[in-house]
Design an enzyme around this catalytic site. Structure first.
Site, PDB file in Angstrom:
ATOM      1  N   SER A  17       0.846  -1.184   0.000  1.00 43.16           N
ATOM      2  CA  SER A  17       0.000   0.000   0.000  1.00 43.16           C
ATOM      3  C   SER A  17       0.891   1.247   0.000  1.00 43.16           C
ATOM      4  CB  SER A  17      -0.915   0.020   1.222  1.00 43.16           C
ATOM      5  OG  SER A  17      -0.175   0.304   2.396  1.00 43.16           O
ATOM      6  N   LYS A  85       0.330  -0.622  15.502  1.00 42.64           N
ATOM      7  CA  LYS A  85      -1.005  -1.046  15.938  1.00 42.64           C
ATOM      8  C   LYS A  85      -1.491  -2.281  15.188  1.00 42.64           C
ATOM      9  CE  LYS A  85      -3.623   2.176  13.013  1.00 42.64           C
ATOM     10  NZ  LYS A  85      -4.404   1.203  12.249  1.00 42.64           N
ATOM     11  N   ASP A  86      -0.787  -2.660  14.101  1.00 44.73           N
ATOM     12  CA  ASP A  86      -1.139  -3.874  13.371  1.00 44.73           C
ATOM     13  C   ASP A  86      -0.331  -5.089  13.817  1.00 44.73           C
ATOM     14  OD1 ASP A  86      -3.004  -2.508  11.854  1.00 44.73           O
ATOM     15  OD2 ASP A  86      -1.593  -2.080  10.235  1.00 44.73           O
ATOM     16  N   THR A 129     -16.123   2.870   9.343  1.00 37.38           N
ATOM     17  CA  THR A 129     -14.948   2.338  10.031  1.00 37.38           C
ATOM     18  C   THR A 129     -15.137   0.846  10.221  1.00 37.38           C
ATOM     19  OG1 THR A 129     -13.541   2.413  12.005  1.00 37.38           O
ATOM     20  CG2 THR A 129     -15.891   2.799  12.338  1.00 37.38           C
ATOM     21  N   SER A 131     -13.078  -0.595  12.496  1.00 33.38           N
ATOM     22  CA  SER A 131     -12.448  -0.771  13.797  1.00 33.38           C
ATOM     23  C   SER A 131     -13.515  -0.842  14.873  1.00 33.38           C
ATOM     24  CB  SER A 131     -11.507   0.412  14.078  1.00 33.38           C
ATOM     25  OG  SER A 131     -11.237   0.540  15.448  1.00 33.38           O
ATOM     26  N   LEU A 132     -13.555  -1.933  15.617  1.00 32.75           N
ATOM     27  CA  LEU A 132     -14.518  -2.022  16.714  1.00 32.75           C
ATOM     28  C   LEU A 132     -14.196  -1.009  17.802  1.00 32.75           C
ATOM     29  CD1 LEU A 132     -15.400  -5.789  17.198  1.00 32.75           C
ATOM     30  CD2 LEU A 132     -16.531  -4.040  15.852  1.00 32.75           C
ATOM     31  N   ARG A 133     -12.920  -0.676  17.950  1.00 35.42           N
ATOM     32  CA  ARG A 133     -12.568   0.377  18.913  1.00 35.42           C
ATOM     33  C   ARG A 133     -13.258   1.688  18.538  1.00 35.42           C
ATOM     34  NH1 ARG A 133      -9.286   4.675  18.466  1.00 35.42           N
ATOM     35  NH2 ARG A 133      -8.534   3.922  16.463  1.00 35.42           N
ATOM     36  N   ARG A 134     -13.091   2.086  17.282  1.00 34.99           N
ATOM     37  CA  ARG A 134     -13.729   3.334  16.847  1.00 34.99           C
ATOM     38  C   ARG A 134     -15.250   3.221  16.912  1.00 34.99           C
ATOM     39  NH1 ARG A 134      -9.443   3.628  12.004  1.00 34.99           N
ATOM     40  NH2 ARG A 134      -7.805   4.848  13.051  1.00 34.99           N
ATOM     41  N   ARG A 151     -13.431  -1.093   4.585  1.00 35.89           N
ATOM     42  CA  ARG A 151     -12.170  -1.815   4.417  1.00 35.89           C
ATOM     43  C   ARG A 151     -11.386  -1.220   3.268  1.00 35.89           C
ATOM     44  NH1 ARG A 151     -11.072  -6.848   5.518  1.00 35.89           N
ATOM     45  NH2 ARG A 151      -8.997  -6.092   4.953  1.00 35.89           N
ATOM     46  N   ASN A 153      -7.185  -0.005   1.743  1.00 39.12           N
ATOM     47  CA  ASN A 153      -6.101   0.869   2.156  1.00 39.12           C
ATOM     48  C   ASN A 153      -6.593   2.316   2.237  1.00 39.12           C
ATOM     49  OD1 ASN A 153      -5.936   2.032  -0.506  1.00 39.12           O
ATOM     50  ND2 ASN A 153      -4.639   0.336  -1.159  1.00 39.12           N
ATOM     51  N   THR A 156      -8.211   3.799  -0.898  1.00 37.35           N
ATOM     52  CA  THR A 156      -9.502   3.161  -1.171  1.00 37.35           C
ATOM     53  C   THR A 156     -10.584   3.703  -0.252  1.00 37.35           C
ATOM     54  OG1 THR A 156      -8.432   1.130  -1.924  1.00 37.35           O
ATOM     55  CG2 THR A 156     -10.732   0.956  -1.228  1.00 37.35           C
ATOM     56  N   ARG A 157     -10.250   3.901   1.010  1.00 38.58           N
ATOM     57  CA  ARG A 157     -11.229   4.423   1.966  1.00 38.58           C
ATOM     58  C   ARG A 157     -11.652   5.842   1.604  1.00 38.58           C
ATOM     59  NH1 ARG A 157      -9.605   1.939   7.877  1.00 38.58           N
ATOM     60  NH2 ARG A 157      -8.926  -0.088   7.125  1.00 38.58           N
ATOM     61  N   CYS A 244      -4.447  -7.878  19.676  1.00 44.00           N
ATOM     62  CA  CYS A 244      -4.358  -6.451  19.363  1.00 44.00           C
ATOM     63  C   CYS A 244      -5.617  -5.984  18.654  1.00 44.00           C
ATOM     64  CB  CYS A 244      -3.137  -6.166  18.484  1.00 44.00           C
ATOM     65  SG  CYS A 244      -3.279  -6.847  16.821  1.00 44.00           S
TER      66      CYS A 244
END
Length: 318
Positions: A17, A85-86, A129, A131-134, A151, A153, A156-157, A244
């Protein structure tokens, strides 16, 4: 002058990416300045290939690093550059996080072509998003919003947003800034609103454990304050079950030798209110940072947070 004028050539394994390549090229330039010959090995990971399902359903964010680790193991590459974070909390046997570099902005960014902030979104607006955190933090701030999967990169988002599939999306500020896309940011969330993910904005360099020469060569690239803070953050996640990729936020800041660590856990189904925890203490070593993270995880569990065995995974690649 180069520190070592005749080092062995190095190959960096990286995702392909645009953001991942920027990160790898950044490390490449720093190592070249120290006299190393460095090339890149671009790879497409399984996490990049699976775009029709949430990563929580197919293996979590570790899917972004597995192929890179295989390249290290078979000798095609000597180091891999990751968005920290990944990186899973527990690395496979034989692998080590040899270097944590100085952090970019760790916060989340609100991106929208129409609205200037989360508060301006109309009732029922669609926010993207995966991300479950977000998701849980957005639900706590604006339970009226529709949170839809997003989803792909970074480019793309942004394209999906511009096509009108969402009213707004939430991305890591670090990625936008690194690619010169600061102008797309409408608002940067204060961590008191949207607590970042563990390690967000930091780069980690992974090597084989036995490569002591590489660990020594990477030492000048390390940023100790960042390493301490992300170690505490990652310890929260590790203590919550070793993943994570769960609906968990953890963010630390260093003030002198005092480390302040905040964390939050949320239930994506909304059955349990958002759980928050905080601790602070003197942190001079990675062991002390780990201990502070474990203490915060204990607070979260006492407040009703559920560890990885009972919580769904999340996914956030940008």
């Amino acid at each position: 002058m180069p520190v070592n004028p005749h080092p062995s050539p190095l190959v960096i394994a990286t995702r392909e990416s645009r953001l991942a390549l920027w990160q790898a090229e950044h490390v490449q330039a720093l190592l070249r300045a120290r006299g190393h010959t460095v090339s890149l090995l671009g790879m497409t990971t399984l996490g990049d290939q699976i775009l029709d399902r949430s990563l929580s359903k197919v293996g979590g964010k570790g899917l972004f690093v597995k192929e890179l680790e295989t390249a290290l193991q078979d000798g095609r590459a000597q180091l891999a550059v990751h968005s920290l974070k990944d990186v899973p909390m527990e690395l496979p046997e034989g692998f080590a996080l040899a270097c944590v570099m100085e952090r970019e902005d760790p916060r989340d960014a609100f991106v929208s072509p129409t609205f200037a902030s989360l508060a301006e979104l109309p009732h029922g607006a669609v926010v993207g998003t995966s991300s479950l955190r977000r998701q849980v933090l957005l639900q706590a701030l604006r339970p009226d919003l529709r949170i839809e999967p997003l989803r792909g990169n970074l480019d793309t988002r942004l394209r999906k947003l511009d096509e009108g599939q969402y009213d707004a999306i939430v991305l890591a500020a670090a990625g936008l800034k690194r690619l010169g896309l600061d102008a797309r940011i409408r608002t940067i969330f204060d961590p008191t609103e949207m607590l970042p993910a563990a390690g967000q904005g930091a780069l980690g360099i992974e090597v084989r454990t036995a490569r002591y020469d590489l660990i020594e060569a990477l030492a000048p690239l390390a940023h100790w304050p960042t390493w301490l803070t992300v170690t505490a953050e990652r310890a929260v996640s590790r203590s919550m079950g070793g993943s994570c990729s769960m609906p968990l936020a953890a963010h630390a800041r260093l003030e002198g030798d005092q480390l302040h660590l905040d964390a939050a856990w949320g239930d994506p189904e909304g059955r349990i209110p958002l759980v928050r925890a905080h601790a602070a203490g003197t942190v001079l070593t990675l062991e002390q940072a780990n201990a502070l993270g474990q203490a915060v995880a204990t607070q979260l569990r006492a407040g009703g947070a559920i560890g990885v065995a009972g919580a769904a995974d999340s996914a956030s690649a940008g």
